[in-house]
Design an enzyme around this catalytic site. Structure first.
Site, PDB file in Angstrom:
ATOM      1  N   GLN A  93       4.685   0.526   1.996  1.00  0.00           N
ATOM      2  CA  GLN A  93       4.075  -0.378   2.962  1.00  0.00           C
ATOM      3  C   GLN A  93       3.939  -1.763   2.326  1.00  0.00           C
ATOM      4  O   GLN A  93       3.389  -1.892   1.215  1.00  0.00           O
ATOM      5  CB  GLN A  93       2.719   0.146   3.395  1.00  0.00           C
ATOM      6  CG  GLN A  93       2.787   1.432   4.219  1.00  0.00           C
ATOM      7  CD  GLN A  93       3.278   1.178   5.636  1.00  0.00           C
ATOM      8  OE1 GLN A  93       2.511   0.870   6.525  1.00  0.00           O
ATOM      9  NE2 GLN A  93       4.582   1.309   5.846  1.00  0.00           N
ATOM     10  N   ASN A 100       0.829  -1.192   0.000  1.00  0.00           N
ATOM     11  CA  ASN A 100       0.000   0.000   0.000  1.00  0.00           C
ATOM     12  C   ASN A 100       0.871   1.251   0.000  1.00  0.00           C
ATOM     13  O   ASN A 100       1.762   1.338  -0.852  1.00  0.00           O
ATOM     14  CB  ASN A 100      -1.097  -0.020   1.066  1.00  0.00           C
ATOM     15  CG  ASN A 100      -0.668  -0.123   2.506  1.00  0.00           C
ATOM     16  OD1 ASN A 100      -0.337  -1.198   2.985  1.00  0.00           O
ATOM     17  ND2 ASN A 100      -0.701   0.977   3.244  1.00  0.00           N
ATOM     18  N   ASP A 101       0.674   2.207   0.876  1.00  0.00           N
ATOM     19  CA  ASP A 101       1.207   3.570   0.740  1.00  0.00           C
ATOM     20  C   ASP A 101       2.672   3.655   0.303  1.00  0.00           C
ATOM     21  O   ASP A 101       3.532   2.945   0.840  1.00  0.00           O
ATOM     22  CB  ASP A 101       1.115   4.297   2.084  1.00  0.00           C
ATOM     23  CG  ASP A 101      -0.285   4.320   2.643  1.00  0.00           C
ATOM     24  OD1 ASP A 101      -1.207   3.811   2.005  1.00  0.00           O
ATOM     25  OD2 ASP A 101      -0.445   4.850   3.761  1.00  0.00           O
ATOM     26  N   GLU A 138      -4.740  11.373   6.745  1.00  0.00           N
ATOM     27  CA  GLU A 138      -3.569  10.515   6.651  1.00  0.00           C
ATOM     28  C   GLU A 138      -2.552  11.063   5.653  1.00  0.00           C
ATOM     29  O   GLU A 138      -2.868  11.838   4.756  1.00  0.00           O
ATOM     30  CB  GLU A 138      -3.986   9.097   6.241  1.00  0.00           C
ATOM     31  CG  GLU A 138      -4.829   8.383   7.282  1.00  0.00           C
ATOM     32  CD  GLU A 138      -4.945   6.901   7.011  1.00  0.00           C
ATOM     33  OE1 GLU A 138      -4.640   6.109   7.919  1.00  0.00           O
ATOM     34  OE2 GLU A 138      -5.335   6.526   5.878  1.00  0.00           O
ATOM     35  N   ARG A 162       0.331   9.353  13.096  1.00  0.00           N
ATOM     36  CA  ARG A 162       1.139   8.571  12.162  1.00  0.00           C
ATOM     37  C   ARG A 162       1.538   9.360  10.907  1.00  0.00           C
ATOM     38  O   ARG A 162       1.172  10.498  10.723  1.00  0.00           O
ATOM     39  CB  ARG A 162       0.382   7.315  11.741  1.00  0.00           C
ATOM     40  CG  ARG A 162      -1.006   7.533  11.170  1.00  0.00           C
ATOM     41  CD  ARG A 162      -1.693   6.186  10.933  1.00  0.00           C
ATOM     42  NE  ARG A 162      -3.068   6.308  10.430  1.00  0.00           N
ATOM     43  CZ  ARG A 162      -4.139   6.326  11.213  1.00  0.00           C
ATOM     44  NH1 ARG A 162      -4.006   6.255  12.521  1.00  0.00           N
ATOM     45  NH2 ARG A 162      -5.352   6.432  10.691  1.00  0.00           N
ATOM     46  N   ASP A 163       2.320   8.668  10.075  1.00  0.00           N
ATOM     47  CA  ASP A 163       2.691   9.097   8.725  1.00  0.00           C
ATOM     48  C   ASP A 163       3.560  10.364   8.704  1.00  0.00           C
ATOM     49  O   ASP A 163       3.255  11.331   8.000  1.00  0.00           O
ATOM     50  CB  ASP A 163       1.446   9.328   7.853  1.00  0.00           C
ATOM     51  CG  ASP A 163       0.455   8.191   7.914  1.00  0.00           C
ATOM     52  OD1 ASP A 163       0.887   7.058   8.193  1.00  0.00           O
ATOM     53  OD2 ASP A 163      -0.746   8.424   7.666  1.00  0.00           O
ATOM     54  N   SER A 217       3.597   4.018   7.811  1.00  0.00           N
ATOM     55  CA  SER A 217       4.101   4.948   6.799  1.00  0.00           C
ATOM     56  C   SER A 217       4.988   6.041   7.391  1.00  0.00           C
ATOM     57  O   SER A 217       4.879   6.404   8.560  1.00  0.00           O
ATOM     58  CB  SER A 217       2.939   5.595   6.057  1.00  0.00           C
ATOM     59  OG  SER A 217       2.313   4.677   5.210  1.00  0.00           O
TER      60      SER A 217
END
Length: 501
Positions: free
Chosen positions: A58, A41-42, A220, A165-166, A102
Site C-alpha cells: 500500500q 502500509n500493508d 483485516e 476487503r483484503d 490491499s
C-alpha cells in the site's frame, strides 16, 4: 479510463523520480523495505514469481501521510536486497477511484494475477469490491474490463459491502479461493471464502470463521495456509479487547491454529494467540517459495500513531519487518529471521561467561545503526535481567526478563522523538510471557537504523520502531541475583558485503 485527480501509474512514477532526492535519509533502513518517497502500509501480493521474491505494498507517493492508495512494488533475489520497480496499480477507475486497497498475488499459466479491493467513497458512504489486474511480465498490469469480480451481488447478506476487503487468493485441489475480510451487522470480525475455476468468475463458497464481540470489530488482512500438518489463519483484528492490565495495540495481529474442513469451507479452531508483542507490527502476508519455506512479511508501523519521519518533514513513512520463516511448535506459530540475513553478518565478536552480579556490566561500543546481537544467559541464580540498549545518561531502550513473573518486557519510553497514540493506548511498553528453557534465556536482536526486532527463546517476537536523537553505542547489563551471560555475540549487518553462500 477514470482520470479525475490524475491518479495514474504514469503520474506516480514521474512524481517519484522528481522527488526522491527530497527524502531525508536520516532514519532510512539498510536492510528493510521502505518506500522511495511518501507513505507505505500493508504488504500486498507477496509472492515468489519467476525466480524472484515480489513484494507489493500500500503506497501513497504524494505525501508521507496516508492517501488514496496505490500499489508500490519491489523485488528481491535474497529477501535482503530489494530493487524498486514501477508502481503497479493506481486508483484510476470508477470502482477504485479512492484507493486500490490491499490484496494478494497468484501465478496462473505464467501470468501474474493481482486481486485487490477497489475503494470508493460517495457522499461519505464507502463501497468496497474485489478486482483483478493481470500481467505477462510481472511489472505492467492491466485491470480486467469485467471488474469488479466480487461485488454486492455475490456478497449478498454474508458481509458488509462497506467493509469488505483484503482478498488473499490461494489454490487448493486445483481450485482457487479468495479469503476475504468483512464484518457482521453487530460489528464482529468475519472471514468469507469465494471460489473460482479461472480467477475471473467467482461464487460465494462459505463463511470461514466468525468472531465474538471481544475479538475485534473487523478482521483485516486474512491469510490461510497449511504448515507442519496444521492449517493456519492469520489476520489483524481492529479493537480487540484485552484485560485491563495488559499493554496492547489498538489493532493487533493474531494466529489461529486448527484444521480446515474443505467440504464445508469452515475453519476448526484449536487455539489462537498474538503473533508479535512489539508496538509496530501489522497486516502480515505470507508466501511459499521454491524451497518450500513459508515466509512472512509485515508492516513495521501501526495505525493511530504519530510518525516522526512525517512530522520532521523527511518525506517518507513506513517500512516492512525483516522477512521471517514460519513453523509450528506446540501448536503455536513461530517466527524466526529469514536465514539469508545471517549471510551478511561481518565483524563478528563473541565474549563468553560474563558474570552480572552487583555492578552493571557495560559494553561501550557495541550498538551501531545496523547491528546483530545474540545473548545467551543462564538465569538459574538470577531473579531479573535488564539490558539498556543504546544507553545514554537519561534514556535507553530497555529489555527486561523477570523470572518470577516469566515476563519479558520492552520499553522505548522517553527515548528519542516522541511517539504518541490514541487515548488509553500504551505505545511505549509491552510485556509478554516467555518460558525459560532449563533456566536459559536466548535473545536475538536485529537493529536497523530506526527499528528493533527481538526474537526471544525461539518462541516470541517483539517488533518496534524508534527515532534516536543522540546516538549511543553502549549496551549495559544489570541483574538481580547472579546472571551468567554464557555467550554474547555481536556483528554488523553489512548488506554491502558479498554473500557467504
Amino acid at each position: 479510463m477514470y482520470v479525475e485527480g490524475r491518479m495514474t501509474v504514469e503520474r506516480a512514477n514521474d512524481y517519484i523520480q522528481e522527488n526522491r532526492e527530497k527524502v531525508n535519509p536520516r532514519y532510512r533502513p539498510a536492510f528493510h523495505v521502505a518506500p522511495p518517497v511518501g507513505w507505505m502500509n500493508d504488504p500486498n501480493g507477496f509472492i515468489y514469481y519467476q525466480g524472484e521474491y515480489h513484494l507489493f505494498y500500500q503506497f501513497y507517493p504524494y505525501n508521507s501521510q496516508w492517501g488514496p492508495m496505490h500499489w508500490g512494488h519491489a523485488k528481491s533475489k535474497d529477501l535482503i536486497h530489494w530493487e524498486e520497480l514501477p508502481v503497479a496499480l493506481a486508483p484510476d477507475e470508477w470502482y477504485d477511484k479512492d484507493g486500490c486497497f490491499s490484496g494478494s498475488a497468484i501465478e496462473k499459466d505464467g501470468r501474474l494475477y493481482l486481486m485487490y479491493t477497489g475503494h470508493v467513497v460517495e457522499n461519505d458512504v464507502v463501497t468496497q469490491t474485489q478486482c483483478i489486474a493481470v500481467s505477462d511480465d510481472g511489472i505492467t498490469f492491466e485491470k480486467l474490463a469485467s471488474n469488479p469480480v466480487i461485488g454486492v451481488e455475490l456478497l449478498g447478506d454474508e458481509g458488509s459491502i462497506h467493509d469488505c476487503r483484503d482478498p488473499k487468493v490461494i489454490q487448493h485441489d486445483g481450485r482457487y479461493y479468495s479469503v476475504l475480510a468483512t464484518k457482521t451487522p453487530d460489528n464482529r470480525g468475519k472471514i468469507l471464502l469465494f471460489a473460482s475455476d479461472d480467477l475471473i468468475q467467482w461464487s460465494f463458497f462459505s463463511v470461514l470463521l466468525e468472531g465474538t464481540a471481544t475479538q475485534g470489530v473487523m478482521w483485516e488482512c486474512p491469510d490461510l495456509f497449511h504448515l507442519d500438518g496444521k492449517d493456519v489463519l492469520i489476520m489483524s483484528p481492529i479493537q480487540i479487547q484485552r484485560d485491563a492490565h495488559e499493554y496492547h495495540n489498538t489493532s493487533s495481529t493474531m494466529a489461529w491454529i486448527g484444521e480446515m474442513d474443505w467440504e464445508s469451507g469452515t475453519f476448526l479452531v484449536e487455539n489462537s494467540h498474538e503473533m508479535d508483542y512489539g508496538m509496530d507490527y501489522y497486516a502480515p502476508q505470507t508466501l511459499l517459495d521454491e524451497q518450500g519455506r513459508r515466509i512472512l512479511i509485515a508492516w513495521m508501523q501501526m495505525w493511530e500513531r504519530t510518525y516522526p519521519t512525517h512530522e520532521l518533514g523527511h518525506n517518507w513513512t513506513g517500512e516492512m519487518c525483516l522477512p521471517r520463516e514460519l513453523s509450528i511448535n506446540h501448536n503455536r506459530l513461530v517466527q524466526l529471521p529469514v536465514s539469508e540475513i545471517y549471510d551478511y553478518l561481518t565483524d563478528q565478536q563473541v565474549v563468553e561467561n560474563i558474570e552480572v552480579i552487583k555492578e552493571p556490566v557495560s559494553f561501550p561500543d557495541v550498538v551501531t545503526e545496523n547491528v546483530y546481537l545474540k545473548i545467551v544467559a543462564d538465569l538459574s541464580q538470577a531473579q531479573k535481567l535488564t539490558m539498556a540498549f543504546a544507553k545514554k545518561e537519561h534514556q535507553s531502550l530497555f529489555m527486561t526478563y523477570d523470572k518470577e513473573t516469566a515476563l519479558f518486557s520492552f520499553s522505548r519510553e522517553n527515548f528519542g522523538y516522541a511517539i504518541t497514540g490514541i487515548e488509553k493506548e500504551q505505545v511505549h511498553t509491552r510485556e509478554f510471557p516467555v518460558a525459560l528453557i532449563h533456566d536459559q534465556l536466548t535473545i536475538e536482536i536485529f537493529r536497523d537504523t530506526n527499528a528493533i526486532e527481538i526474537f526471544v527463546n525461539g518462541q516470541e517476537t517483539s517488533t518496534s520502531t524508534f527515532y534516536e536523537i543522540e546516538a549511543s553505542s553502549e549496551l549495559v547489563f544489570e541483574s538481580q541475583g547472579k546472571a551468567l551471560i554464557t555467550s554474547f555475540k555481536s556483528a554488523q549487518v553489512n548488506t554491502a558485503c558479498e554473500r557467504k553462500r
